[in-house]
Design a protein around this motif. Structure first.
Motif, short mmCIF file in Angstrom:
data_model
loop_
_atom_site.label_atom_id
_atom_site.label_comp_id
_atom_site.label_asym_id
_atom_site.label_seq_id
_atom_site.Cartn_x
_atom_site.Cartn_y
_atom_site.Cartn_z
N LEU A 256 -44.29 -11.44 18.05
CA LEU A 256 -45.55 -11.90 17.48
C LEU A 256 -45.52 -11.85 15.95
O LEU A 256 -46.02 -12.76 15.28
CB LEU A 256 -46.71 -11.05 18.01
CG LEU A 256 -47.00 -11.17 19.51
CD1 LEU A 256 -48.14 -10.24 19.90
CD2 LEU A 256 -47.34 -12.60 19.89
N GLN A 257 -44.92 -10.82 15.39
CA GLN A 257 -44.82 -10.74 13.94
C GLN A 257 -43.94 -11.86 13.38
O GLN A 257 -44.22 -12.41 12.31
CB GLN A 257 -44.27 -9.38 13.53
CG GLN A 257 -45.22 -8.23 13.80
CD GLN A 257 -44.64 -6.89 13.41
OE1 GLN A 257 -43.45 -6.79 13.09
NE2 GLN A 257 -45.44 -5.84 13.45
N ARG A 258 -42.90 -12.23 14.11
CA ARG A 258 -42.07 -13.35 13.68
C ARG A 258 -42.85 -14.66 13.72
O ARG A 258 -42.69 -15.52 12.84
CB ARG A 258 -40.83 -13.44 14.57
CG ARG A 258 -39.75 -14.37 14.02
CD ARG A 258 -38.53 -14.40 14.90
NE ARG A 258 -37.98 -13.06 15.10
CZ ARG A 258 -37.96 -12.42 16.26
NH1 ARG A 258 -38.47 -13.00 17.34
NH2 ARG A 258 -37.44 -11.22 16.36
N GLN A 259 -43.71 -14.81 14.71
CA GLN A 259 -44.55 -16.01 14.77
C GLN A 259 -45.53 -16.06 13.60
O GLN A 259 -45.80 -17.15 13.06
CB GLN A 259 -45.30 -16.05 16.10
CG GLN A 259 -44.41 -16.27 17.31
CD GLN A 259 -45.19 -16.27 18.60
OE1 GLN A 259 -46.42 -16.09 18.61
NE2 GLN A 259 -44.50 -16.47 19.71
N VAL A 260 -46.05 -14.92 13.20
CA VAL A 260 -46.95 -14.89 12.04
C VAL A 260 -46.19 -15.29 10.77
O VAL A 260 -46.69 -16.08 9.94
CB VAL A 260 -47.57 -13.49 11.88
CG1 VAL A 260 -48.39 -13.40 10.60
CG2 VAL A 260 -48.46 -13.17 13.08
N GLU A 261 -44.99 -14.79 10.60
CA GLU A 261 -44.19 -15.16 9.43
C GLU A 261 -43.89 -16.66 9.41
O GLU A 261 -43.96 -17.30 8.36
CB GLU A 261 -42.88 -14.36 9.44
CG GLU A 261 -43.07 -12.85 9.24
CD GLU A 261 -41.77 -12.10 9.33
OE1 GLU A 261 -40.73 -12.75 9.62
OE2 GLU A 261 -41.77 -10.87 9.13
N GLU A 262 -43.57 -17.22 10.56
CA GLU A 262 -43.30 -18.66 10.62
C GLU A 262 -44.56 -19.47 10.30
O GLU A 262 -44.47 -20.53 9.65
CB GLU A 262 -42.77 -19.02 12.00
CG GLU A 262 -41.39 -18.44 12.31
CD GLU A 262 -40.94 -18.75 13.71
OE1 GLU A 262 -41.75 -19.36 14.46
OE2 GLU A 262 -39.80 -18.40 14.07
N ALA A 263 -45.72 -19.01 10.78
CA ALA A 263 -46.96 -19.73 10.49
C ALA A 263 -47.27 -19.76 9.00
O ALA A 263 -47.70 -20.79 8.47
CB ALA A 263 -48.12 -19.09 11.26
N ILE B 143 -51.15 -6.94 14.39
CA ILE B 143 -49.91 -7.70 14.23
C ILE B 143 -49.83 -8.33 12.84
O ILE B 143 -48.77 -8.37 12.21
CB ILE B 143 -49.80 -8.78 15.32
CG1 ILE B 143 -49.89 -8.15 16.72
CG2 ILE B 143 -48.52 -9.57 15.17
CD1 ILE B 143 -48.79 -7.19 17.03
N VAL B 144 -50.96 -8.82 12.34
CA VAL B 144 -50.96 -9.58 11.08
C VAL B 144 -50.86 -8.66 9.87
O VAL B 144 -50.13 -8.95 8.91
CB VAL B 144 -52.22 -10.47 11.00
CG1 VAL B 144 -52.24 -11.24 9.69
CG2 VAL B 144 -52.27 -11.42 12.17
N ARG B 145 -51.58 -7.55 9.89
CA ARG B 145 -51.67 -6.71 8.70
C ARG B 145 -50.31 -6.15 8.26
O ARG B 145 -49.99 -6.17 7.06
CB ARG B 145 -52.67 -5.58 8.94
CG ARG B 145 -54.10 -6.05 9.10
CD ARG B 145 -55.05 -4.87 9.28
NE ARG B 145 -55.13 -4.07 8.08
CZ ARG B 145 -55.97 -4.30 7.08
NH1 ARG B 145 -56.82 -5.33 7.15
NH2 ARG B 145 -55.99 -3.53 6.04
N PRO B 146 -49.44 -5.64 9.16
CA PRO B 146 -48.12 -5.18 8.69
C PRO B 146 -47.29 -6.29 8.07
O PRO B 146 -46.51 -6.04 7.14
CB PRO B 146 -47.49 -4.61 9.96
CG PRO B 146 -48.61 -4.27 10.86
CD PRO B 146 -49.65 -5.31 10.59
N VAL B 147 -47.42 -7.51 8.58
CA VAL B 147 -46.64 -8.62 8.02
C VAL B 147 -47.13 -8.99 6.63
O VAL B 147 -46.34 -9.21 5.70
CB VAL B 147 -46.70 -9.83 8.98
CG1 VAL B 147 -45.95 -11.01 8.38
CG2 VAL B 147 -46.11 -9.48 10.33
N LEU B 148 -48.46 -9.07 6.46
CA LEU B 148 -49.01 -9.47 5.16
C LEU B 148 -48.81 -8.39 4.10
O LEU B 148 -48.68 -8.71 2.91
CB LEU B 148 -50.50 -9.79 5.30
CG LEU B 148 -50.87 -10.97 6.19
CD1 LEU B 148 -52.36 -11.21 6.16
CD2 LEU B 148 -50.13 -12.23 5.76
#
Length: 260
Positions: free
Chosen positions: A81-88, A129-134
């Motif tokens: 899911l985190q990889r999908q957020v990065e791709e988005a 999921i989003v907050r650690p990526v951002l």
């Protein structure tokens, strides 16, 4: 008296009921009072009590663990899911953050349909999921927007005008902010961006403005030479008209022959 007894007195004993009956209504015996454990049982419990083995090295002598080791290891689904957020965030030029309120499933299907007409996709990601990526990217300033149940509207082209037109008829979804071409905008900023003309129109206006100045400069430089050329042409035309209309007169130095 004898009649009541009926000879042997059996009738009297069968029909006699005492006027007062004693019924015991006292409380029941309480058997749950605390009672001290027997001494032999106390010794048995003390002998059989479990004693955990002591570590070979005291905990205070061990090096401290890093936070990464203490943290629970993420499973594969979370990493996916985190990889999908990065791709988005990497593949799209417009990422809009909206607050999502409860709405019927049919309305959500219609919203997806209207947005897909303009190549705008709806993405559902949990804040965990989003907050650690951002927090580890250049979009960390968007973190204050991810405090409730949110959805992402992503598009490969900045189509803010079409997005606002669709969201205007869906009060359950509120626009909080967006990131367009790596620029973070508020709701008012997105509305101002939607009022701007298309990129092709702006490029045409810029090209027209840039080409206007050289053309004016060229016309100014050519005006004097053109004016001089026109004056010279007019002067030559006048000279040609003068030579063709009047005969040439002899000069005073020449005298006619035969006269003295």
């Amino acid at each position: 008296m004898a009649a009541l007894r009926g000879g042997s007195g059996v009738l009297w004993r069968r029909g006699f009921l005492p006027a007062l009956q004693l019924v015991r209504r006292g409380s029941k015996a309480v058997t749950r009072h605390w009672k001290a454990m027997h001494f032999q049982r106390q010794k048995l419990m003390a002998v059989t009590e479990y004693v955990a083995p002591r570590p070979a090295v005291p905990p205070r002598c061990l090096p401290r663990r890093k936070e990464a080791e203490v943290a629970e290891e993420d499973n594969g689904y979370v990493r996916l899911l985190q990889r999908q957020v990065e791709e988005a965030f990497r593949d799209n030029r417009m990422i809009a953050v909206c607050q999502y309120n409860a709405m019927p499933g049919e309305d959500m299907v219609l919203l997806r349909h209207y947005l897909r007409k303009h190549n705008i996709e709806v993405k559902f990601f949990l804040n965990e999921i989003v907050r650690p990526v951002l927090s580890q990217s250049k979009y960390r300033n968007l973190l204050p927007l991810f405090v409730a149940r949110n959805i992402l509207l992503v598009s490969r082209e900045p189509k803010a005008k079409e997005m606002l037109r669709v969201l205007k008829g869906v009060p359950q979804i509120n626009l909080l902010g967006a990131c367009i071409d790596d620029t973070i905008l508020s709701r008012q900023g997105v509305e101002n961006f939607a009022k701007l003309p298309a990129l092709e129109v702006v490029q045409g206006q810029a090209v027209g403005a840039l080409s206007l100045l050289p053309s004016q400069t060229s016309s100014l430089l050519q005006r004097s030479s053109a004016h001089l050329t026109a004056l010279l042409d007019q002067h030559i035309r006048r000279l040609q008209e003068g030579e063709g209309g009047t005969p040439a007169q002899p000069s005073p130095a020449q005298s006619p022959q035969g006269t003295h």
